[in-house]
Design a protein around this motif. Structure first.
Motif, PDB file in Angstrom:
ATOM      1  N   UNK A 197      68.664  34.917   1.048  1.00 33.43           N
ATOM      2  CA  UNK A 197      68.296  34.067   2.050  1.00 33.43           C
ATOM      3  C   UNK A 197      68.465  32.599   1.629  1.00 33.43           C
ATOM      4  N   UNK A 198      68.265  32.407   0.235  1.00 32.90           N
ATOM      5  CA  UNK A 198      68.434  31.132  -0.030  1.00 32.90           C
ATOM      6  C   UNK A 198      69.674  30.568  -0.024  1.00 32.90           C
ATOM      7  N   UNK A 199      70.858  31.392  -0.131  1.00 35.13           N
ATOM      8  CA  UNK A 199      72.145  31.140  -0.057  1.00 35.13           C
ATOM      9  C   UNK A 199      72.346  30.756   1.266  1.00 35.13           C
ATOM     10  N   UNK A 200      71.755  31.560   2.320  1.00 36.99           N
ATOM     11  CA  UNK A 200      72.085  31.543   3.685  1.00 36.99           C
ATOM     12  C   UNK A 200      71.408  29.969   4.237  1.00 36.99           C
ATOM     13  N   UNK A 201      70.386  29.704   3.818  1.00 32.51           N
ATOM     14  CA  UNK A 201      69.604  28.562   4.095  1.00 32.51           C
ATOM     15  C   UNK A 201      70.486  27.374   3.578  1.00 32.51           C
ATOM     16  N   UNK A 202      71.016  27.349   2.523  1.00 33.02           N
ATOM     17  CA  UNK A 202      71.944  26.240   1.966  1.00 33.02           C
ATOM     18  C   UNK A 202      73.322  26.184   2.762  1.00 33.02           C
ATOM     19  N   UNK A 203      73.521  27.373   2.986  1.00 26.92           N
ATOM     20  CA  UNK A 203      74.824  27.219   3.947  1.00 26.92           C
ATOM     21  C   UNK A 203      74.814  26.617   5.492  1.00 26.92           C
ATOM     22  N   UNK A 204      73.570  27.028   5.921  1.00 25.25           N
ATOM     23  CA  UNK A 204      73.432  26.245   7.156  1.00 25.25           C
ATOM     24  C   UNK A 204      72.733  24.950   7.107  1.00 25.25           C
ATOM     25  N   UNK A 205      72.278  24.400   5.953  1.00 25.30           N
ATOM     26  CA  UNK A 205      71.653  23.099   5.647  1.00 25.30           C
ATOM     27  C   UNK A 205      72.392  21.985   6.480  1.00 25.30           C
ATOM     28  N   UNK A 206      73.720  21.773   6.214  1.00 26.97           N
ATOM     29  CA  UNK A 206      74.234  20.734   6.991  1.00 26.97           C
ATOM     30  C   UNK A 206      74.092  20.783   8.709  1.00 26.97           C
ATOM     31  N   UNK A 207      73.991  21.981   9.183  1.00 23.63           N
ATOM     32  CA  UNK A 207      74.110  22.152  10.642  1.00 23.63           C
ATOM     33  C   UNK A 207      72.583  21.825  10.967  1.00 23.63           C
ATOM     34  N   UNK A 208      71.588  22.234  10.153  1.00 24.09           N
ATOM     35  CA  UNK A 208      70.263  21.954  10.356  1.00 24.09           C
ATOM     36  C   UNK A 208      69.793  20.548  10.150  1.00 24.09           C
ATOM     37  N   UNK A 209      70.616  19.816   9.425  1.00 21.50           N
ATOM     38  CA  UNK A 209      70.422  18.251   9.121  1.00 21.50           C
ATOM     39  C   UNK A 209      70.961  17.634  10.558  1.00 21.50           C
ATOM     40  N   UNK A 210      71.966  17.898  11.175  1.00 23.04           N
ATOM     41  CA  UNK A 210      72.512  17.599  12.274  1.00 23.04           C
ATOM     42  C   UNK A 210      71.787  17.741  13.510  1.00 23.04           C
ATOM     43  N   UNK A 211      71.110  19.002  13.689  1.00 18.12           N
ATOM     44  CA  UNK A 211      70.201  19.224  14.565  1.00 18.12           C
ATOM     45  C   UNK A 211      68.873  18.335  14.457  1.00 18.12           C
ATOM     46  N   UNK A 212      68.504  18.122  13.127  1.00 17.33           N
ATOM     47  CA  UNK A 212      67.291  17.187  13.003  1.00 17.33           C
ATOM     48  C   UNK A 212      67.603  15.681  13.592  1.00 17.33           C
ATOM     49  N   UNK A 213      68.692  15.318  13.072  1.00 14.15           N
ATOM     50  CA  UNK A 213      69.178  13.824  13.610  1.00 14.15           C
ATOM     51  C   UNK A 213      69.146  13.855  14.922  1.00 14.15           C
ATOM     52  N   UNK A 214      69.862  14.783  15.468  1.00 18.26           N
ATOM     53  CA  UNK A 214      70.187  14.806  17.190  1.00 18.26           C
ATOM     54  C   UNK A 214      68.715  14.988  17.606  1.00 18.26           C
ATOM     55  N   UNK A 215      67.746  15.380  17.490  1.00 18.18           N
ATOM     56  CA  UNK A 215      66.612  15.915  18.266  1.00 18.18           C
ATOM     57  C   UNK A 215      65.262  14.958  17.516  1.00 18.18           C
ATOM     58  N   UNK A 216      65.469  14.238  16.702  1.00 19.97           N
ATOM     59  CA  UNK A 216      64.327  13.717  16.015  1.00 19.97           C
ATOM     60  C   UNK A 216      63.391  13.107  16.883  1.00 19.97           C
ATOM     61  N   UNK A 217      63.671  12.602  18.191  1.00 22.63           N
ATOM     62  CA  UNK A 217      62.656  11.902  19.119  1.00 22.63           C
ATOM     63  C   UNK A 217      62.190  13.072  19.900  1.00 22.63           C
ATOM     64  N   UNK A 218      62.741  14.481  20.019  1.00 21.89           N
ATOM     65  CA  UNK A 218      62.169  15.312  20.767  1.00 21.89           C
ATOM     66  C   UNK A 218      61.813  16.734  19.953  1.00 21.89           C
ATOM     67  N   UNK A 219      60.591  16.588  19.511  1.00 20.78           N
ATOM     68  CA  UNK A 219      60.193  17.674  18.441  1.00 20.78           C
ATOM     69  C   UNK A 219      60.090  19.075  19.014  1.00 20.78           C
ATOM     70  N   UNK A 220      59.888  19.251  20.414  1.00 17.97           N
ATOM     71  CA  UNK A 220      59.966  20.535  20.861  1.00 17.97           C
ATOM     72  C   UNK A 220      61.362  21.127  21.151  1.00 17.97           C
ATOM     73  N   UNK A 221      62.351  20.432  21.596  1.00 17.17           N
ATOM     74  CA  UNK A 221      63.625  20.824  21.339  1.00 17.17           C
ATOM     75  C   UNK A 221      64.157  20.884  20.121  1.00 17.17           C
ATOM     76  N   UNK A 222      63.855  20.153  19.181  1.00 17.94           N
ATOM     77  CA  UNK A 222      64.182  20.151  17.772  1.00 17.94           C
ATOM     78  C   UNK A 222      63.934  21.707  17.179  1.00 17.94           C
TER      79      UNK A 222
END
Length: 179
Positions: A47-72
């Motif tokens: 699970x930790x390896x999977x979380x690290x694998x998707x971390x770049x995607x997660x960071x992109x989502x956080x940047x994209x939707x930082x103004x919309x917490x519900x959508x984030x």
């Protein structure tokens, strides 16, 4: 907790029956416990390896939707579902192991263990330690604990935050291990 503690003592006495030395029995018991708990450790690592694998995607989502917490939150949940990753999947298996190792600690600190070692005579000696239940006055064991904790921390996947833990954790473990 008494049930787990007594169970640990039972297994420890069986290991002593096999090895005829309490030091070796403790090592054997630890290996048995690690083997029994390996599926939980493996699941956590996966699970930790999977979380690290998707971390770049997660960071992109956080940047994209930082103004919309519900959508984030919605997008993050969708990502976790799509990738079959649980944000708590790395912690839960490790947390399930804690009672087992607390029980092992309590078993080794118990009067039953102390009296068993005393009645076994020379079987309570291991390497430089003359009496296993007594604190190690040479501090060799604490130094070994600090070194092995540091090595274990270095082998784990690390982030910027974990690098500080890599340095502090071995010292903290050494401090609490001091008799």
């Amino acid at each position: 907790m008494d049930i787990l503690e007594n169970f640990m003592l039972l297994i420890l006495n069986y290991c002593f029956y096999i090895s005829k030395n309490y030091g070796l029995a403790i090592i054997l018991l630890t290996v048995i416990m690690k083997f029994v708990l390996y599926p939980l450790t493996f699941q956590s690592s996966k699970q930790m390896a999977a979380l690290q694998r998707i971390q770049p995607i997660l960071s992109g989502i956080q940047k994209k939707y930082k103004e919309e917490p519900k959508k984030l939150q919605e997008e993050m949940l969708n990502l976790y579902k799509r990738e079959r990753v649980s944000p708590f999947g790395g912690c839960l298996p490790i947390l399930l192991q804690i009672p087992v190792f607390i029980a092992l600690f309590l078993a080794l600190k118990s009067e039953k263990f102390t009296s068993a070692v005393a009645s076994a005579g020379g079987a309570g000696k291991f390497l430089w330690i003359g009496d296993l239940p007594a604190p190690d006055k040479t501090l060799i064991l604490i130094i070994l604990i600090v070194i092995t904790t540091y090595i274990m921390q270095k082998t784990m996947p690390s982030s910027q935050q974990n690098q500080m833990i890599t340095l502090v954790m071995p010292l903290f473990i050494g401090f609490i291990s001091y008799p």
